[in-house]
Design a protein around this motif. Structure first.
Motif, PDB file in Angstrom:
ATOM      1  N   HIS A 158       0.795  -1.227   0.000  1.00  0.00           N
ATOM      2  CA  HIS A 158       0.000   0.000   0.000  1.00  0.00           C
ATOM      3  C   HIS A 158       0.824   1.272   0.000  1.00  0.00           C
ATOM      4  CE1 HIS A 158      -3.422  -2.581   0.448  1.00  0.00           C
ATOM      5  NE2 HIS A 158      -2.942  -3.097   1.551  1.00  0.00           N
ATOM      6  N   THR A 202       2.657   3.240   2.001  1.00  0.00           N
ATOM      7  CA  THR A 202       3.044   4.031   3.166  1.00  0.00           C
ATOM      8  C   THR A 202       2.595   3.344   4.445  1.00  0.00           C
ATOM      9  OG1 THR A 202       1.006   5.334   3.246  1.00  0.00           O
ATOM     10  CG2 THR A 202       2.786   6.168   1.835  1.00  0.00           C
ATOM     11  N   ALA A 240      -1.170   4.276   4.976  1.00  0.00           N
ATOM     12  CA  ALA A 240      -2.107   3.548   4.116  1.00  0.00           C
ATOM     13  C   ALA A 240      -2.223   2.088   4.560  1.00  0.00           C
ATOM     14  CB  ALA A 240      -1.649   3.624   2.657  1.00  0.00           C
ATOM     15  N   GLU A 274      -4.438   1.851   7.658  1.00  0.00           N
ATOM     16  CA  GLU A 274      -5.869   1.971   7.362  1.00  0.00           C
ATOM     17  C   GLU A 274      -6.439   0.654   6.873  1.00  0.00           C
ATOM     18  OE1 GLU A 274      -6.459   5.134   4.627  1.00  0.00           O
ATOM     19  OE2 GLU A 274      -5.853   6.712   6.041  1.00  0.00           O
ATOM     20  N   ARG A 275      -5.676  -0.091   6.070  1.00  0.00           N
ATOM     21  CA  ARG A 275      -6.179  -1.341   5.500  1.00  0.00           C
ATOM     22  C   ARG A 275      -6.200  -2.480   6.516  1.00  0.00           C
ATOM     23  NH1 ARG A 275      -6.596  -1.525  -0.113  1.00  0.00           N
ATOM     24  NH2 ARG A 275      -7.655  -3.494   0.296  1.00  0.00           N
TER      25      ARG A 275
END
Length: 300
Positions: A14, A16, A19, A22-23
């Motif tokens: 993803h 970073t 990111a 968040e996933r």
């Protein structure tokens, strides 16, 4: 160690720390801490850090390939050993509307050829199932095609396309869908879902102003709410939702019709077991199954 490896893979996929967090449901600081623990355990850094940015280095690239192998093996620990009769466990995620129709036909075919295979079907919305596949907790997912790009290590197999229609209470007069959708209370397909995002884009594209009344993620619920006279709804009309309740009728959107595509999301061939490929073929066969002819409707 396995959690740190999964987090490391997520960062690489993803781009970073934020990111990835968040996933996989972690804060950016938690992701950073796990990467630090991984590097301390390995004895070398996997990212070159410059200011706030981190770039995968040569050691990290080698570690990534090994981490993916380790996580894949870990995911398969709960499977029974494969043999000539294809014993084992197949883990499939599927949205609700496909389970009594497409999935049922596909599993009937699969069980005929693999009677000793165990299958576990996990329900869920498309976004969550896509994340489950990315995390390795399922082997494949029958979902709505994502409105954004698909990760490069995943493959999409289209199966069916369902047209959106306007569900209207049977006793509501009028045949102009554009007029009804703006004049009646609007029953909205949840905007957090892939299908709901399609509805939102359609409303914006057609410059339609609606009077939001209820927002829900279940298509049968939207249809039944319309049947109860609570408003109108844009819904994909698939075989799982037929026949419609007596209190609702549908209007086609004519040249403005849009569709949702349902398909199979899976890892690319090198990361799949043979039984996933066989299940994919069963799904294709199930999707190609001729639909029974509708009985003629008598008119007065």
């Amino acid at each position: 160690m396995i959690n740190e490896l999964r987090t490391f893979i997520a960062v690489c996929r993803h781009g970073t720390f934020a990111a990835a967090g968040e996933r996989i449901g972690l804060t950016q600081s938690a992701v950073s801490s796990q990467i630090r623990r991984l590097e301390e355990t390995l004895g070398f850094e996997v990212f070159d850090r410059t200011g706030r940015s981190a770039t995968l280095n040569a050691a990290g690239e080698t570690t990534l390939a090994r981490a993916e192998e380790i996580c894949a093996l870990c995911d398969r620990l709960g499977e029974l050993p494969d043999d000539a009769t294809n014993r084992g466990l197949l883990r499939i995620g599927a949205i609700a509307s496909t389970q009594p129709t497409l999935m049922a036909r596909a599993l009937a075919r699969l069980r005929q050829s693999h009677p000793l295979l165990r299958v576990h079907v996990s329900p869920g919305v498309s976004m969550r199932l896509m994340d489950d596949l990315d995390a390795g907790t399922i082997d494949a997912a029958v979902i709505i095609k994502p409105p954004f790009g698909i990760l490069p290590d995943l493959a999409w197999q289209p199966l069916v396309r369902e047209p959106y229609v306007l569900a209207v209470p049977a006793d509501t007069p009028g045949k102009n869908w554009r007029t009804l959708i703006q004049a009646q209370p609007f029953l909205r397909y949840d905007r957090a879902s892939f299908g709901g995002r399609m509805v939102e884009r359609f409303l914006r594209h057609e410059a339609l102003q609606v009077n939001d009344a209820v927002e829900v993620d279940e298509i049968p619920a939207l249809i039944h709410l319309a049947a109860q006279g609570l408003g109108v709804a844009l819904v994909p009309l698939g075989e799982a939702h037929l026949p419609l309740p007596a209190g609702v009728r549908t209007l086609t959107l004519g040249k403005s019709t849009f569709h949702r595509e349902i398909g199979l999301l899976q890892r690319k061939a090198r990361g799949n077991t043979p039984v996933v490929a066989q299940f994919a073929q069963c799904l294709r066969d199930a999707a190609d199954k001729p639909k029974p002819a509708r009985k003629p409707v008598r008119t007065r």
